[in-house]
Scaffold this motif. Structure first.
Motif, PDB file in Angstrom:
ATOM      1  N   UNK A 153       0.844  -1.196   0.000  1.00 33.02           N
ATOM      2  CA  UNK A 153       0.000   0.000   0.000  1.00 33.02           C
ATOM      3  C   UNK A 153       0.878   1.245   0.000  1.00 33.02           C
ATOM      4  N   UNK A 154       0.473   2.264  -0.741  1.00 32.72           N
ATOM      5  CA  UNK A 154       1.171   3.539  -0.671  1.00 32.72           C
ATOM      6  C   UNK A 154       0.790   4.247   0.634  1.00 32.72           C
ATOM      7  N   UNK A 155       1.762   4.842   1.293  1.00 31.51           N
ATOM      8  CA  UNK A 155       1.462   5.578   2.530  1.00 31.51           C
ATOM      9  C   UNK A 155       0.578   6.794   2.245  1.00 31.51           C
ATOM     10  N   UNK A 156       0.615   7.287   1.009  1.00 31.57           N
ATOM     11  CA  UNK A 156      -0.187   8.466   0.669  1.00 31.57           C
ATOM     12  C   UNK A 156      -1.684   8.228   0.783  1.00 31.57           C
ATOM     13  N   UNK A 157      -2.106   6.978   0.785  1.00 26.97           N
ATOM     14  CA  UNK A 157      -3.536   6.674   0.924  1.00 26.97           C
ATOM     15  C   UNK A 157      -4.122   7.269   2.212  1.00 26.97           C
ATOM     16  N   UNK A 158      -3.287   7.359   3.250  1.00 25.17           N
ATOM     17  CA  UNK A 158      -3.796   7.777   4.562  1.00 25.17           C
ATOM     18  C   UNK A 158      -3.831   9.297   4.722  1.00 25.17           C
ATOM     19  N   UNK A 159      -3.233  10.029   3.789  1.00 24.03           N
ATOM     20  CA  UNK A 159      -3.248  11.500   3.790  1.00 24.03           C
ATOM     21  C   UNK A 159      -2.768  12.072   5.135  1.00 24.03           C
ATOM     22  N   UNK A 160      -1.734  11.438   5.689  1.00 23.66           N
ATOM     23  CA  UNK A 160      -1.189  11.890   6.962  1.00 23.66           C
ATOM     24  C   UNK A 160      -0.258  13.078   6.802  1.00 23.66           C
ATOM     25  N   UNK A 161      -0.146  13.888   7.842  1.00 30.61           N
ATOM     26  CA  UNK A 161       0.778  15.026   7.836  1.00 30.61           C
ATOM     27  C   UNK A 161       2.183  14.637   8.295  1.00 30.61           C
ATOM     28  N   UNK A 162       2.263  13.855   9.355  1.00 36.59           N
ATOM     29  CA  UNK A 162       3.553  13.498   9.938  1.00 36.59           C
ATOM     30  C   UNK A 162       3.626  11.978  10.088  1.00 36.59           C
ATOM     31  N   UNK A 163       4.674  11.387   9.511  1.00 40.48           N
ATOM     32  CA  UNK A 163       4.912   9.944   9.637  1.00 40.48           C
ATOM     33  C   UNK A 163       6.105   9.708  10.550  1.00 40.48           C
ATOM     34  N   UNK A 164       6.027   8.644  11.329  1.00 40.52           N
ATOM     35  CA  UNK A 164       7.124   8.327  12.241  1.00 40.52           C
ATOM     36  C   UNK A 164       7.363   6.819  12.278  1.00 40.52           C
ATOM     37  N   UNK A 165       8.541   6.449  12.744  1.00 37.51           N
ATOM     38  CA  UNK A 165       8.897   5.040  12.928  1.00 37.51           C
ATOM     39  C   UNK A 165       9.509   4.860  14.309  1.00 37.51           C
TER      40      UNK A 165
END
Length: 245
Positions: A153-165
């Motif tokens: 899945x592309x992470x862009x699907x979730x329309x998030x502002x900030x991604x973290x790990x």
């Protein structure tokens, strides 16, 4: 934990742009995020007040919109929009709304309400919440959804502002009511984000191809990511540490 990506969405539901850094301001959303929204012909939204997402053209109703990418030149507020099925458009939404409406109309499902007006909401933007929110998404949770759906899945699907790990999958749901230190800013975790059909669309093609909602419901919820508010202004850069306080 570490910040891996920053995204803004200048027009709600119509494209996204990756950023290397951002300055957050107490009580506001991410700068230029959802600054504009495109109201459809069944909307009850006013011209200068927040309104719920049902008033706007969006990927949940017209999945082709999910394949838009955007780039904003801030000084002139000039947007360049791209889509795999259309020629690129460079436009100032406030100065030439017709050009923007004509371009996006091609991507809107004929059976749905059609785009008719460009609205603007400075400071807090047309977030999905009645308060000025920013969305945080966990890479481990994304990987968990990929496993449940048996599909990349592309992470862009979730329309998030900030991604973290650096946190276990779904750990962020236990942070409600807690504060986070992020760069020189501080955030407060407000709520989980309940997801809609927009996430089922491939952001490369604009075609629905994976039932992300079915995957989430295997966990007895339909949530992905968390909403936060800015309680202390500051700068955030990709690579910054994210600390739970």
């Amino acid at each position: 934990m570490k910040v891996t990506a920053l995204w803004r969405h200048p027009i709600k539901g119509h494209g996204r742009e990756a950023l290397p850094r951002v300055t957050l301001t107490e009580g506001l959303s991410m700068p230029y995020d959802r600054l504009w929204a495109i109201a459809h012909d069944a909307a009850k939204a006013g011209s200068s007040e927040w309104a719920a997402c049902q008033n706007f053209s969006r990927g949940a109703k017209s999945p082709a919109l999910m394949a838009i990418s955007s780039s904003l030149e801030e000084a002139s507020e000039t947007l360049t929009l791209t889509h795999p099925d259309l020629d690129d458009l460079t436009v100032q939404p406030d100065a030439d709304p017709k050009a923007l409406l004509d371009w996006v109309s091609v991507l809107v499902d004929d059976s749905r309400a059609q785009p008719v007006r460009i609205l603007r909401l400075d400071g807090r933007g047309f977030t999905d919440t009645p308060f000025a929110s920013i969305s945080l998404c966990n890479h481990a949770s994304h990987t968990a959804v990929e496993a449940l759906s048996q599909s990349p899945l592309q992470v862009e699907r979730w329309r998030g502002n900030i991604w973290f790990e650096g946190a276990p999958a779904w750990a962020e749901f236990d942070w409600i009511g807690r504060d986070l230190k992020l760069g020189t800013s501080r955030l407060r975790v407000e709520a989980r984000i309940t997801r809609c059909l927009a996430t089922t669309a491939n952001t490369d093609t604009g075609v629905r191809d994976v039932d992300t909602l079915k995957a989430l419901n295997m966990l007895d919820h339909q949530d992905f990511g968390i909403y936060v508010t800015v309680i202390q202004s500051g700068d955030v850069t990709v690579g910054d540490e994210l600390e739970l306080i």
